[in-house]
Design an enzyme around this catalytic site. Sequence first.
Site, PDB file in Angstrom:
ATOM      1  N   SER A  12     107.518  38.979  66.017  1.00 23.88           N
ATOM      2  CA  SER A  12     108.445  39.589  65.124  1.00 23.88           C
ATOM      3  C   SER A  12     108.423  40.806  64.715  1.00 23.88           C
ATOM      4  O   SER A  12     107.167  41.085  64.131  1.00 23.88           O
ATOM      5  CB  SER A  12     109.095  38.430  63.672  1.00 23.88           C
ATOM      6  OG  SER A  12     109.862  38.669  63.549  1.00 23.88           O
ATOM      7  N   LEU A  13     109.239  41.294  64.778  1.00 21.18           N
ATOM      8  CA  LEU A  13     109.679  42.452  64.343  1.00 21.18           C
ATOM      9  C   LEU A  13     110.263  42.642  62.370  1.00 21.18           C
ATOM     10  O   LEU A  13     110.297  43.931  61.901  1.00 21.18           O
ATOM     11  CB  LEU A  13     110.990  43.371  65.147  1.00 21.18           C
ATOM     12  CG  LEU A  13     110.130  44.414  66.421  1.00 21.18           C
ATOM     13  CD1 LEU A  13     110.635  45.401  66.669  1.00 21.18           C
ATOM     14  CD2 LEU A  13     108.779  45.407  65.280  1.00 21.18           C
ATOM     15  N   THR A  59     113.420  30.910  61.404  1.00 16.53           N
ATOM     16  CA  THR A  59     113.383  30.965  63.038  1.00 16.53           C
ATOM     17  C   THR A  59     112.859  29.952  63.600  1.00 16.53           C
ATOM     18  O   THR A  59     112.750  29.418  62.707  1.00 16.53           O
ATOM     19  CB  THR A  59     113.040  32.847  63.074  1.00 16.53           C
ATOM     20  OG1 THR A  59     113.136  33.515  64.692  1.00 16.53           O
ATOM     21  CG2 THR A  59     111.563  32.362  63.283  1.00 16.53           C
ATOM     22  N   LYS A  63     115.425  26.341  61.923  1.00 17.79           N
ATOM     23  CA  LYS A  63     116.890  26.772  61.590  1.00 17.79           C
ATOM     24  C   LYS A  63     117.968  25.558  61.097  1.00 17.79           C
ATOM     25  O   LYS A  63     118.701  25.835  60.406  1.00 17.79           O
ATOM     26  CB  LYS A  63     117.683  27.510  61.884  1.00 17.79           C
ATOM     27  CG  LYS A  63     117.111  28.792  62.166  1.00 17.79           C
ATOM     28  CD  LYS A  63     117.749  29.982  62.790  1.00 17.79           C
ATOM     29  CE  LYS A  63     117.071  31.330  63.614  1.00 17.79           C
ATOM     30  NZ  LYS A  63     118.459  32.065  64.036  1.00 17.79           N
ATOM     31  N   ASN A  84     118.847  30.701  58.019  1.00 18.19           N
ATOM     32  CA  ASN A  84     118.139  32.235  58.807  1.00 18.19           C
ATOM     33  C   ASN A  84     117.620  32.656  57.528  1.00 18.19           C
ATOM     34  O   ASN A  84     116.161  33.233  57.564  1.00 18.19           O
ATOM     35  CB  ASN A  84     119.092  32.587  59.618  1.00 18.19           C
ATOM     36  CG  ASN A  84     119.536  33.964  59.140  1.00 18.19           C
ATOM     37  OD1 ASN A  84     120.042  33.011  58.346  1.00 18.19           O
ATOM     38  ND2 ASN A  84     119.490  34.652  59.876  1.00 18.19           N
ATOM     39  N   ASP A  99     123.078  35.725  60.340  1.00 18.52           N
ATOM     40  CA  ASP A  99     122.859  35.461  61.552  1.00 18.52           C
ATOM     41  C   ASP A  99     124.192  35.542  62.538  1.00 18.52           C
ATOM     42  O   ASP A  99     124.411  36.502  62.951  1.00 18.52           O
ATOM     43  CB  ASP A  99     122.209  34.065  62.787  1.00 18.52           C
ATOM     44  CG  ASP A  99     120.848  34.592  62.765  1.00 18.52           C
ATOM     45  OD1 ASP A  99     119.941  35.141  62.200  1.00 18.52           O
ATOM     46  OD2 ASP A  99     120.588  33.334  63.102  1.00 18.52           O
ATOM     47  N   GLY A 125     120.658  25.921  69.883  1.00 14.14           N
ATOM     48  CA  GLY A 125     120.065  26.259  68.928  1.00 14.14           C
ATOM     49  C   GLY A 125     120.676  26.421  67.746  1.00 14.14           C
ATOM     50  O   GLY A 125     122.091  27.039  67.922  1.00 14.14           O
ATOM     51  N   ILE A 213     120.186  37.874  72.544  1.00 15.45           N
ATOM     52  CA  ILE A 213     120.129  38.259  71.334  1.00 15.45           C
ATOM     53  C   ILE A 213     118.390  38.845  71.024  1.00 15.45           C
ATOM     54  O   ILE A 213     118.124  38.658  70.180  1.00 15.45           O
ATOM     55  CB  ILE A 213     120.098  37.901  70.625  1.00 15.45           C
ATOM     56  CG1 ILE A 213     119.854  35.971  70.970  1.00 15.45           C
ATOM     57  CG2 ILE A 213     121.619  37.368  70.301  1.00 15.45           C
ATOM     58  CD1 ILE A 213     120.362  34.623  69.786  1.00 15.45           C
ATOM     59  N   GLN A 243     120.745  41.152  60.149  1.00 12.73           N
ATOM     60  CA  GLN A 243     121.305  39.690  59.258  1.00 12.73           C
ATOM     61  C   GLN A 243     119.878  40.161  58.750  1.00 12.73           C
ATOM     62  O   GLN A 243     119.865  39.475  57.694  1.00 12.73           O
ATOM     63  CB  GLN A 243     120.469  38.990  60.925  1.00 12.73           C
ATOM     64  CG  GLN A 243     119.405  39.068  61.556  1.00 12.73           C
ATOM     65  CD  GLN A 243     117.969  38.534  60.787  1.00 12.73           C
ATOM     66  OE1 GLN A 243     118.639  38.039  59.787  1.00 12.73           O
ATOM     67  NE2 GLN A 243     116.346  38.882  60.984  1.00 12.73           N
TER      68      GLN A 243
END
EC number: 1.1.1.25
Length: 275
Positions: A12-13, A59, A63, A84, A99, A125, A213, A243
């Site tokens: 993840s960033l 994540t 969630k 989230n 989100d 999801g 996404i 988000q």
Amino acid sequence: MKFGLLGNNTHSLSPQIHQHIFDDLGTNDTYTLLAYAKTDMDVLLQQIEAAGFAGINVTIPYKTEVIPFLDQLSPAAQTIGAVNTIVFAAGKRYGYNTDYDGFHLALQAHGVNISSKTCVVLGTGGASRAIVALLHAQGAKNIRLISRQPLQKKADCLYAEKWGGHIESYAELYARPTCDILVNATPVGMYPQIEASPLMTLPVGTGDVVIDIIYRPQETRLLQQARQQGKQTINGMYMLVAQALRAEEIWQKRTWHTAYIQYLVKQMEQINGET
């Protein structure tokens, strides 16, 4: 203060995004990846809270799983049925969904109008739930959810019906692909499996706008196919940043201007392109 990301995604960033925000604010706050295999969620949240975290993001794949272990949900999280963002305060756990806001801001930034459109959403999801709620709120004419197991998850079927939609198989999508907007809300095609795609070929009749996404890679195979067919393509970077900033607004009790979102998106795109 300590913050983090709970999930099983080690690519993840989010740490870079939040650290950039902390640097701009001049704080000593930290943001850590909390990657765990599926376990006892209540115990895990207790451990995170005991470690001194003020809040976390959530994540894939947690969630929806965290909800039974939270004390209170925001109206949006309650309606969407997915969380989230969590705040730990005064011995309580508060759940939010940013989100929804992130996807909304991404559509606005790219000039996408949902009103009276037929929308296809791949996946059922937590992220999909926020997207479906937003599409409904923005006046989508029809919402079709596509799942590999369209009839096996009763909760997903009930959620789709709640918004006047229904769940179909991928075979049904190929048989009847006509739509205005297609959104991939699955992780298929995400780094490191960048050669994968939820759709091996983009069906003829798919609308003029294709949204994925996923943000790493910046152009998934799905978006590459769409671009080659002359469609407007949007990746998940703007939604990710928006988000994250909404989560920071909840944690820091402050707001950011849209220009800051755009600035941060450019910074993350540069980092994303280097990794």
